[in-house]
Write an enzyme that holds these catalytic residues in place. Structure first.
Site, short mmCIF file in Angstrom:
data_model
loop_
_atom_site.label_atom_id
_atom_site.label_comp_id
_atom_site.label_asym_id
_atom_site.label_seq_id
_atom_site.Cartn_x
_atom_site.Cartn_y
_atom_site.Cartn_z
N LYS A 64 0.84 -1.21 0.00
CA LYS A 64 0.00 0.00 0.00
C LYS A 64 0.87 1.26 0.00
CE LYS A 64 -2.02 -1.10 3.93
NZ LYS A 64 -1.37 -2.40 4.21
N ARG A 81 -10.28 1.26 7.74
CA ARG A 81 -10.11 -0.18 8.00
C ARG A 81 -11.33 -0.79 8.65
NH1 ARG A 81 -3.83 -1.66 8.95
NH2 ARG A 81 -3.09 0.30 8.13
N ARG A 133 11.55 -5.54 4.96
CA ARG A 133 11.31 -4.10 4.73
C ARG A 133 12.31 -3.24 5.52
NH1 ARG A 133 5.50 -1.78 5.44
NH2 ARG A 133 5.59 -3.01 7.35
N ARG A 136 10.91 -1.41 11.14
CA ARG A 136 9.82 -1.03 12.04
C ARG A 136 9.67 -2.01 13.20
NH1 ARG A 136 4.67 0.19 8.27
NH2 ARG A 136 3.67 -1.11 9.84
N ARG A 148 -1.48 -9.04 12.87
CA ARG A 148 -2.04 -8.02 11.97
C ARG A 148 -2.84 -8.68 10.85
NH1 ARG A 148 3.61 -5.31 11.15
NH2 ARG A 148 2.79 -4.24 9.33
P1 AP5 Z 1 4.79 -1.59 1.92
O1 AP5 Z 1 4.51 -0.75 0.73
O2 AP5 Z 1 5.46 -0.98 3.09
O3 AP5 Z 1 3.47 -2.37 2.39
P2 AP5 Z 1 2.20 -1.82 3.18
O4 AP5 Z 1 1.01 -2.50 2.61
O5 AP5 Z 1 2.20 -0.34 3.23
O6 AP5 Z 1 2.51 -2.46 4.59
P3 AP5 Z 1 2.32 -1.94 6.07
O7 AP5 Z 1 3.01 -2.92 6.95
O8 AP5 Z 1 2.72 -0.50 6.21
O9 AP5 Z 1 0.80 -2.08 6.27
P4 AP5 Z 1 0.07 -2.18 7.61
O10 AP5 Z 1 -1.31 -1.97 7.17
O11 AP5 Z 1 0.31 -3.37 8.43
O12 AP5 Z 1 0.77 -1.04 8.46
P5 AP5 Z 1 0.35 0.46 8.75
O13 AP5 Z 1 1.57 1.25 8.91
O14 AP5 Z 1 -0.69 0.95 7.83
O15 AP5 Z 1 5.67 -2.85 1.41
C1 AP5 Z 1 6.18 -3.80 2.33
C2 AP5 Z 1 7.59 -4.24 1.85
O16 AP5 Z 1 7.45 -4.97 0.62
C3 AP5 Z 1 8.54 -3.09 1.54
O17 AP5 Z 1 9.83 -3.49 1.90
C4 AP5 Z 1 8.46 -2.91 0.02
O18 AP5 Z 1 9.68 -2.44 -0.53
C5 AP5 Z 1 8.15 -4.33 -0.45
N1 AP5 Z 1 7.25 -4.38 -1.60
C6 AP5 Z 1 6.15 -3.62 -1.82
N2 AP5 Z 1 5.53 -3.99 -2.97
C7 AP5 Z 1 6.25 -5.05 -3.45
C8 AP5 Z 1 6.13 -5.88 -4.62
N3 AP5 Z 1 5.11 -5.72 -5.50
N4 AP5 Z 1 7.05 -6.87 -4.79
C9 AP5 Z 1 8.07 -7.05 -3.90
N5 AP5 Z 1 8.26 -6.29 -2.79
C10 AP5 Z 1 7.35 -5.30 -2.57
O19 AP5 Z 1 -0.37 0.25 10.18
C11 AP5 Z 1 0.40 -0.12 11.30
C12 AP5 Z 1 -0.52 -0.22 12.50
O20 AP5 Z 1 -1.15 1.03 12.74
C13 AP5 Z 1 -1.69 -1.21 12.35
O21 AP5 Z 1 -1.30 -2.53 12.69
C14 AP5 Z 1 -2.70 -0.62 13.35
O22 AP5 Z 1 -2.33 -0.95 14.66
C15 AP5 Z 1 -2.49 0.87 13.17
N6 AP5 Z 1 -3.39 1.45 12.15
C16 AP5 Z 1 -3.03 2.01 10.96
N7 AP5 Z 1 -4.09 2.45 10.29
C17 AP5 Z 1 -5.18 2.17 11.07
C18 AP5 Z 1 -6.58 2.37 10.90
N8 AP5 Z 1 -7.08 2.95 9.80
N9 AP5 Z 1 -7.39 1.94 11.89
C19 AP5 Z 1 -6.91 1.37 13.03
N10 AP5 Z 1 -5.59 1.13 13.23
C20 AP5 Z 1 -4.73 1.54 12.26
#
Ligand code: AP5
Length: 219
Positions: free
Chosen positions: A13, A88, A127, A160, A171
């Site tokens: 994402k 979400r 990552r 992270r 997650r």
């Molecule tokens: P990356 O692009 O970082 O993936 P991502 O989907 O953004 O992953 P996140 O871990 O950030 O998602 P998440 O939803 O768990 O975390 P968030 O920070 O939103 O890619 C991942 C890796 O893969 C990278 O190294 C990249 O280079 C590589 N990659 C990407 N695409 C690729 C491809 N096509 N091929 C190969 N490699 C690739 O949330 C964290 C926490 O915050 C949650 O657990 C929750 O506690 C809280 N939170 C956040 N938003 C909310 C909400 N709306 N409501 C409630 N709690 C929330």
């Protein structure tokens, strides 16, 4: 243009939202980044959110809504934004619709990146993120030129705190609990695009652009 990018942890994402933000000159609004930043600043919201994030649980809706609503009011978001990891829950989705409709706006496209759990674990465990500018790398799939430094700003790369296999599994469980009704919600509105995100970054980017351009033509 107002877009939202959904999908399980590590689906890509952030990677895709960042590219869209550069392409269209609108901000990427990542609730994960906003919450981590609030935690770094030791704000009351950030410290409370941290307790949930460390365990791989969703942060309560009211905290997330507070933080994202504030961000959407900033000047750079006036012409549009890409929501990354938000909404979400159905509560968040309904609240977002209310905020937008009060300004005569609506979400144009919601994209969900679909990837298997096996691929997700590999992506998350490799990552690395730049401490300075937030750029994202992967030790195998998208490595930086220098193992510890960002290509763009030479900032230090870090892993992270929630990027470990146990938290990722939690997650993933949490994602599975909430995603179905959310997807139904957007499917009914006719704005959902499902994207196979299992291929390389550039291939996924082409699929994402096709989904966005489809929206632009019909808007
Ligand atoms: P990356 O692009 O970082 O993936 P991502 O989907 O953004 O992953 P996140 O871990 O950030 O998602 P998440 O939803 O768990 O975390 P968030 O920070 O939103 O890619 C991942 C890796 O893969 C990278 O190294 C990249 O280079 C590589 N990659 C990407 N695409 C690729 C491809 N096509 N091929 C190969 N490699 C690739 O949330 C964290 C926490 O915050 C949650 O657990 C929750 O506690 C809280 N939170 C956040 N938003 C909310 C909400 N709306 N409501 C409630 N709690 C929330």
């Amino acid at each position: 243009m107002r877009l939202a990018m959904l999908g399980p942890p590590g689906a890509g994402k952030g990677t895709q939202a960042r590219m869209l933000a550069q392409e269209f000159g609108i901000p990427q609004i990542s609730t994960g980044d906003l919450l981590r930043e609030a935690a770094r600043r030791h704000s009351a919201t950030g410290l409370e959110a941290k307790r949930y994030m460390e365990r791989g649980l969703l942060v309560p809706d009211e905290l997330v809504l507070k933080i994202v609503t504030e961000r959407m009011k900033e000047d750079d978001a006036a012409k549009g934004f890409i929501l990354d990891g938000f909404p979400r829950t159905q509560t968040q989705a309904q609240a977002l619709d209310e905020i937008l409709s009060s300004k005569n706006q609506k979400l144009r496209r919601v994209m969900v990146l679909e990837v298997s759990d096996e691929v997700i674990i590999k992506r998350i465990c490799g990552r690395r993120v730049c401490k300075n500018c937030g750029a994202m790398y992967h030790v195998i799939f998208d490595p930086p030129r220098n193992a510890d430094l960002c290509n763009q700003c030479n900032g230090e790369l870090y892993q992270r705190e929630d990027d470990n296999e146990d938290t990722v599994r939690m997650r993933l469980e949490q994602y599975a609990l909430d995603i179905k009704p959310l997807l139904q919600y957007y499917e009914k509105k006719g704005i959902l695009a499902r994207i196979d995100a299992s291929g390389p970054i550039a291939d996924v980017q082409r699929l994402v652009m096709t989904a966005v351009e489809g929206e632009v033509k019909s808007a």
